[in-house]
Design a protein around this motif. Sequence first.
Motif, PDB file in Angstrom:
ATOM      1  N   GLY A 143       0.802  -1.212   0.000  1.00  0.00           N
ATOM      2  CA  GLY A 143       0.000   0.000   0.000  1.00  0.00           C
ATOM      3  C   GLY A 143       0.840   1.269   0.000  1.00  0.00           C
ATOM      4  N   ALA A 144       2.138   1.144   0.199  1.00  0.00           N
ATOM      5  CA  ALA A 144       2.993   2.339   0.267  1.00  0.00           C
ATOM      6  C   ALA A 144       4.429   1.949  -0.069  1.00  0.00           C
ATOM      7  N   ILE A 145       5.209   2.974  -0.418  1.00  0.00           N
ATOM      8  CA  ILE A 145       6.622   2.766  -0.737  1.00  0.00           C
ATOM      9  C   ILE A 145       7.467   3.659   0.162  1.00  0.00           C
ATOM     10  N   VAL A 146       8.550   3.105   0.672  1.00  0.00           N
ATOM     11  CA  VAL A 146       9.521   3.870   1.435  1.00  0.00           C
ATOM     12  C   VAL A 146      10.726   4.138   0.532  1.00  0.00           C
ATOM     13  N   LEU A 147      11.112   5.397   0.409  1.00  0.00           N
ATOM     14  CA  LEU A 147      12.304   5.732  -0.371  1.00  0.00           C
ATOM     15  C   LEU A 147      13.535   5.527   0.493  1.00  0.00           C
ATOM     16  N   GLY A 148      14.496   4.777  -0.008  1.00  0.00           N
ATOM     17  CA  GLY A 148      15.598   4.327   0.827  1.00  0.00           C
ATOM     18  C   GLY A 148      16.877   5.119   0.693  1.00  0.00           C
ATOM     19  N   CYS A 149      16.801   6.430   0.611  1.00  0.00           N
ATOM     20  CA  CYS A 149      18.035   7.238   0.556  1.00  0.00           C
ATOM     21  C   CYS A 149      17.701   8.680   0.871  1.00  0.00           C
ATOM     22  N   GLY A 150      18.511   9.289   1.729  1.00  0.00           N
ATOM     23  CA  GLY A 150      18.314  10.698   2.066  1.00  0.00           C
ATOM     24  C   GLY A 150      18.389  11.608   0.849  1.00  0.00           C
ATOM     25  N   GLY A 151      19.113  11.164  -0.166  1.00  0.00           N
ATOM     26  CA  GLY A 151      19.267  11.972  -1.365  1.00  0.00           C
ATOM     27  C   GLY A 151      18.015  12.047  -2.213  1.00  0.00           C
ATOM     28  N   MET A 152      17.001  11.281  -1.833  1.00  0.00           N
ATOM     29  CA  MET A 152      15.743  11.308  -2.584  1.00  0.00           C
ATOM     30  C   MET A 152      14.733  12.269  -1.951  1.00  0.00           C
ATOM     31  N   ALA A 153      15.201  13.083  -0.996  1.00  0.00           N
ATOM     32  CA  ALA A 153      14.271  13.877  -0.193  1.00  0.00           C
ATOM     33  C   ALA A 153      13.456  14.850  -1.018  1.00  0.00           C
ATOM     34  N   ASP A 154      13.964  15.230  -2.190  1.00  0.00           N
ATOM     35  CA  ASP A 154      13.222  16.202  -2.996  1.00  0.00           C
ATOM     36  C   ASP A 154      12.333  15.533  -4.044  1.00  0.00           C
TER      37      ASP A 154
END
Lengths: 248, 248, 248, 248, 248, 248
Positions: free
Chosen positions: F175-186
Amino acid sequence: MRLRIINPNTTTAMTDKIGEAARRVAAPGTSIQATQPASGPVSIESHFDEAISAVGVLEEVLAGERQETDAYIIACFGDPGLLAARELTRAPVIGIAEAAFHLASLVSTRFSVVTTLGRTGIIAEHLLEQYGFHRHCRRVRAAEIPVLDLEENGASALDRIIDECRRARDEDGIGAIVLGCGGMADLTETISREAGLPVIEGVTAAVKLAEALVGLGLGTSKYGDLAFPRPKPFIGRFEGFSHLTPER
Amino acid sequence: MRLRIINPNTTTAMTDKIGEAARRVAAPGTSIQATQPASGPVSIESHFDEAISAVGVLEEVLAGERQETDAYIIACFGDPGLLAARELTRAPVIGIAEAAFHLASLVSTRFSVVTTLGRTGIIAEHLLEQYGFHRHCRRVRAAEIPVLDLEENGASALDRIIDECRRARDEDGIGAIVLGCGGMADLTETISREAGLPVIEGVTAAVKLAEALVGLGLGTSKYGDLAFPRPKPFIGRFEGFSHLTPER
Amino acid sequence: MRLRIINPNTTTAMTDKIGEAARRVAAPGTSIQATQPASGPVSIESHFDEAISAVGVLEEVLAGERQETDAYIIACFGDPGLLAARELTRAPVIGIAEAAFHLASLVSTRFSVVTTLGRTGIIAEHLLEQYGFHRHCRRVRAAEIPVLDLEENGASALDRIIDECRRARDEDGIGAIVLGCGGMADLTETISREAGLPVIEGVTAAVKLAEALVGLGLGTSKYGDLAFPRPKPFIGRFEGFSHLTPER
Amino acid sequence: MRLRIINPNTTTAMTDKIGEAARRVAAPGTSIQATQPASGPVSIESHFDEAISAVGVLEEVLAGERQETDAYIIACFGDPGLLAARELTRAPVIGIAEAAFHLASLVSTRFSVVTTLGRTGIIAEHLLEQYGFHRHCRRVRAAEIPVLDLEENGASALDRIIDECRRARDEDGIGAIVLGCGGMADLTETISREAGLPVIEGVTAAVKLAEALVGLGLGTSKYGDLAFPRPKPFIGRFEGFSHLTPER
Amino acid sequence: MRLRIINPNTTTAMTDKIGEAARRVAAPGTSIQATQPASGPVSIESHFDEAISAVGVLEEVLAGERQETDAYIIACFGDPGLLAARELTRAPVIGIAEAAFHLASLVSTRFSVVTTLGRTGIIAEHLLEQYGFHRHCRRVRAAEIPVLDLEENGASALDRIIDECRRARDEDGIGAIVLGCGGMADLTETISREAGLPVIEGVTAAVKLAEALVGLGLGTSKYGDLAFPRPKPFIGRFEGFSHLTPER
Amino acid sequence: MRLRIINPNTTTAMTDKIGEAARRVAAPGTSIQATQPASGPVSIESHFDEAISAVGVLEEVLAGERQETDAYIIACFGDPGLLAARELTRAPVIGIAEAAFHLASLVSTRFSVVTTLGRTGIIAEHLLEQYGFHRHCRRVRAAEIPVLDLEENGASALDRIIDECRRARDEDGIGAIVLGCGGMADLTETISREAGLPVIEGVTAAVKLAEALVGLGLGTSKYGDLAFPRPKPFIGRFEGFSHLTPER
């Protein structure tokens, strides 16, 4: 943001107390609406009480959906109706047990739960397992006080809770305590001071988690298994749920 | 013995089918009473449907307690209201999901579940975890058919279920299949023949487990956390539950 | 139906007792045949005893296959040879430990095991983990009595078991007790009355589970990893197992 | 040190191969004695074969105890009779499955197992769970070759194993492969070279673990549940085990 | 073989003691080089100490790579920097906590850990979970002595450790004890004799595991997630790690 | 409140991006201070990079302690130095991986992680296990892009991430996705829109969790195992950590 806190039992004094506790921690822009079901038990101390209370919780969510509501809190430590409530709305829905477990695991490596009656310990155990915190919780303890004693015999109830928290602190190898009842929402500060370690209470924890999700624009996923329920006929006294078509 | 099978939804055709399936496997001395709630959803396909249906399940248990009832079955694969129902009686109460999992684990080392809609898979997953069978279940699969299609489009629904069962057999490394819906109670034999491996269906499994417990004089423990609920006031339309004092 | 109960040890008094316990709970149409290996230890109190006893268990299953046998029970709490026995037959095979765990989890949320010697506790722990019940079992306790004391010093053994059961009831937060030895099959009623909570004993539990499976036409899956063993030569005193080709 | 490697099956060619593999890696002071039971199956490909083979394993341990033996290895990937064997001696006893799992977890974070027949995969799964490595093992794969094909059709068997290892490497997200059969003891180097990642084989792994324990003066704990079995009568063809009193 | 034992703290007396303990158990061909970081804490008693010490550990591995080094040991019970160290070399790298857990599980079914300070128990718990041994470990106990007391108040520290080990033996239902600090490397024999059950100490355990892996030609897998780190710039005082290109 | 966000790598562009992402979601009263270590790797893509970066993280926490700091965030998906950082302060410290996991589990029942490089997947797996979310996460996926590609080849990196997120949505039952890198914050908003389901990013999640804890007056427990480290000498380049006595 408008936050609807649903006390799943029908004791107004407790609803008021929960609302006040929520308002004390709410951010400036958060308006708190504390409600309770029109129908249901005066306290929740068994699987049976909990199952009946879930209906009222869901009706309160549906009522919230007819107004502007940005987030919901279910303010009983068994998180009654949580996943069902999530199906009814795009807004976040937070249970106070899960809220307390989440925050406790952020300020300590291991915690114990202190709840009212021993018989409800199994409810906490099942939630700890489902949510993934069973290794973080050393022990579920009970002060063996009925929920409404928190209203009616506040002082003596508080003493027993503090005693149990001290035992938890001294025997369990923990760094924090989770209070296992919405009716303890006004006791956190006192207990924490008396016990000398962080005490996490679910109502206030849930308010801040709800603000966190709303602040991020995150709500219950409507993709996958928390999508709105398929509309269908209901009969009898639940006919009002028929052909429910929440805004999509 | 008198066995009360509660179909938690309000579709009479399904209640009848469940009753018939139960009677086909019942022992000579077992009388089957198939009932359904007076109020509730026509089918159960979400956490919401399940939460509402639990009230009717509990009323049906209370009704059973006013008669002579030796055991109860909750005939929906999510086992709605199971622990609450156990609190209301000294008799055994069996859910059809748990029944099927237990028996599947006795005839195979690993099984898969084939259910109706993908969105209810999470309900099965949570039950597998709570009951302890999550390692025994390789996969929860869905044929993606609404529950009432089993009534209304039986042939095409059956085909889809058989197809999914064959995929489970060929891909999952299993020895048995659990059918994940009370509405499949009449299909077991056909599916098992077509798929070529044991197929366990929960209604029939639960009948035999109920007979087993009654035959041993075992009922729900009233010592500890499944004791009768503490009597208390309920308000509104649930006022009838007030001061409930089941025979002790 | 014909039910073959195999006492894995070679103490006839125990075999008789187990047979009687089984007959007391068997359904009208169930004929009980209680047997024991021709070779093996007089009691099973270690991994070593258990490994040796498994051979006799398997021979008794093969003997059963040469007659009409509808189901098998392995009546030692370590379930010796269970999966191997299942490979030899299309009939169901039930171990008394698994039987007791399954039924205990249907009448309580948490149980404890009371067994004979502390050293066999690890066998129960491993089974609880393999079967999926390790979270349902609070504690494995031992009365520290050798198995044959149940035959030879019945009264004092009973006292110690009752004492340990009471401690379990008072300290473990449970709703039921599982008796951890086939030799306790005749004590269930007394212990349950003295301890005041449900006591589940494996022999009787297994009889009813076997009847349940047979009543449903369910037997050990021959699809997948419990299929008949591949026939092959055995040498030495096990030559008799060579080229075993059970009916398929 | 004197190391007794017990091939639990009765195929001399395999015993020889296992002995040779062991000698290739043994430390200078280690003398390898490769033995096999006088009685039992020519190969082990089922729970049944494994249960029968355990008797021979235990007899070989007892035989070792009558000589000077510093450590034992059980050279079948199901580790048949492992805990029973440990009860019989103060020396360490190592199973080749556990040995391979332990070492694989020291050189990689995740591994897969490649075994002979799919039907024995469940044996590996149960061991992974009991030993604690089920999260370290991504997948149990089978090349679907009977054990004795390793003797009789070596080249084609090797090709199939290498193919399966390459699939494991490319699909499983692993860093190492565990070979799941004692009969693969001579193939490790070839497979590792062809597959391009570390390949751990149990016989050789067990030799080094046995040397490690002996080098530390560590043997099976005789305190607690692996103590010598209580001496007792055995009857029939197992009479020789009666009143077993190993040196204490 | 050349074995580099890295004491992650900077107390020379402890490095010497660890080196001596290692040499006492090393095989004839094993040369032991005991080292310690140029920079870091004098003892490791917290997550903070451990995180800082990891840098020194990694520098000692890189130093080892510039010589001939066949295996590495990280001689602090928290295994600081273990997975990072493995990335830097084709050689095996063994932590003393993991080494002790592995060997303890080979000589007993359940063990307890006796460590220095209660506050480091959580480090052991996390490792037990990650390595898969949390069910094998009954309890993590602390003698509540600071690490350097092992150097400075040896006799009284030893007494407290022995006392705690005896409590573990009497209360925990175990067969072995794991010593939870590299500084206890010289106490194993005394404690084992006093406590009367096998005591496993990590430094010596790691030496033998390292010899085992090297003897098999096994080293850290460079396939998958333990491959050499991607070379890249580091700035500031860690500039020396820039563009690290270990021999591949 | 003053919130110090520590980017554990030394790439200023990423620190800036993280700071901006944090400011976009910060509450009115929250002032964001985005910092990075003076020393360390330009990106974190291995256990090695992570171990080195932890030192800089801890120095940044100590620097924060010398100012008024109300909460800390560690903005790398491996949460480097998290427990060590918690020891150094009474303020809350949040890792972005844990933050994302917690919030994802509140808006969905199951999620997947999409990270940069496959080799760092194991870091996420270990954290999921330690934090208790391994059953909530269906799969850890990698887009196989180096971290700095997010800075240097933004468009093509974004495409690959979106593709992987769509595969996760279609194949994983989530139901959801977690982005696994701080560099994806934007990238959160774009990815969520393209993938059509909630996407949780850790930096923003951590900001709101930090605000939640501070709003409740909750900080890291100083009772138990996260107490301030015992002051002690450090030598060499870490001498500055000697006799650290944080305000108590």
